[in-house]
Design an enzyme around this catalytic site. Sequence first.
Site, PDB file in Angstrom:
ATOM      1  N   SER A  31     -16.489 -49.709  27.703  1.00 39.66           N
ATOM      2  CA  SER A  31     -15.200 -49.492  28.370  1.00 39.66           C
ATOM      3  C   SER A  31     -15.278 -48.304  29.331  1.00 39.66           C
ATOM      4  CB  SER A  31     -14.072 -49.308  27.347  1.00 39.66           C
ATOM      5  OG  SER A  31     -14.168 -48.070  26.707  1.00 39.66           O
ATOM      6  N   LYS A  83     -41.526 -43.242  22.271  1.00 36.00           N
ATOM      7  CA  LYS A  83     -40.323 -42.855  23.019  1.00 36.00           C
ATOM      8  C   LYS A  83     -40.712 -42.381  24.417  1.00 36.00           C
ATOM      9  CE  LYS A  83     -36.228 -40.020  22.575  1.00 36.00           C
ATOM     10  NZ  LYS A  83     -35.153 -39.802  21.660  1.00 36.00           N
ATOM     11  N   MET A 108     -26.527 -45.136  22.539  1.00 38.22           N
ATOM     12  CA  MET A 108     -26.655 -44.633  21.171  1.00 38.22           C
ATOM     13  C   MET A 108     -28.064 -44.116  20.856  1.00 38.22           C
ATOM     14  SD  MET A 108     -23.622 -44.894  20.289  1.00 38.22           S
ATOM     15  CE  MET A 108     -23.612 -44.575  18.542  1.00 38.22           C
ATOM     16  N   ASN A 125     -22.781 -37.054  29.772  1.00 38.54           N
ATOM     17  CA  ASN A 125     -22.356 -37.847  28.620  1.00 38.54           C
ATOM     18  C   ASN A 125     -20.863 -37.616  28.404  1.00 38.54           C
ATOM     19  OD1 ASN A 125     -22.651 -39.461  26.243  1.00 38.54           O
ATOM     20  ND2 ASN A 125     -22.581 -37.581  25.021  1.00 38.54           N
ATOM     21  N   HIS A 127     -18.026 -37.437  25.290  1.00 41.20           N
ATOM     22  CA  HIS A 127     -17.940 -37.320  23.831  1.00 41.20           C
ATOM     23  C   HIS A 127     -16.465 -37.317  23.419  1.00 41.20           C
ATOM     24  CE1 HIS A 127     -19.241 -36.323  19.820  1.00 41.20           C
ATOM     25  NE2 HIS A 127     -18.284 -35.423  19.776  1.00 41.20           N
TER      26      HIS A 127
END
Length: 218
Positions: A31, A83, A108, A125, A127
């Site tokens: 969203s 990674k 995530m 980001n 939060h």
Amino acid sequence: MGAILWGFESPLRHFNMNKGKAAIFLSGRGSNFEAIYQSSQHPGANFEIAVVISDKKDAPGLKKAKEYGLPTHLVLPKLFNSKEEYEKHLVNLLREMDVDLVCLAGYMRIVGEELLKAFENRIMNIHPALLPSFPGLHAQKQAFDYGVKISGCTVHFIDSGVDTGPIILQQPVEVLEDDNEETLSNRILAVEHKIYSQAIRLFFENRLKLRKRRVIIS
Ligand code: GRF
């Protein structure tokens, strides 16, 4: 004179040659991505979404991005040996698409060294709490269960910690007497959708300056 300049500028805007390029990383619903996309579609927007990258095959946000006709990549971490290799691949993709800013929108995963090095102070980001309170997962529930009267959301740059990077924008959301975790989360989400796009616009207006860990907005 002004009219002549306008005449020259117009085709450039049409072909988006003067817009900043943002990448979206997501793992789920998307969203925030949708809100950012809508904001990029406003006339006069100073950025566009160059690519949407998902680490989850079934992420609804990835499906939405395809429907919007945006370039998308599904990059599955398990297909890489480490990674480091996974993130090197991401960095290559981002460079190919000339990306200036990476926006994590419900991605995530903890961002590792490769991405941080390549996009230093260029990864944001969102939060769903007022950091540094309630970092990590289920921030809305953490805040609600703690009994705070005010929560909110935070847009921040990413560093190597979990939700510890320099704060760009924050907006409070009052916790109401008859709230539950869901109603509170929904009101916070509506505010997330506003301040994330606002932070991206400020970035591309070159108005965010880092002084130690303080983000100064000029
Ligand atoms: C949002 O609550 C955001 O704050 C957090 O993850 C959630 C993502 O939601 N980082 P959506 O995928 O953008 O709808």
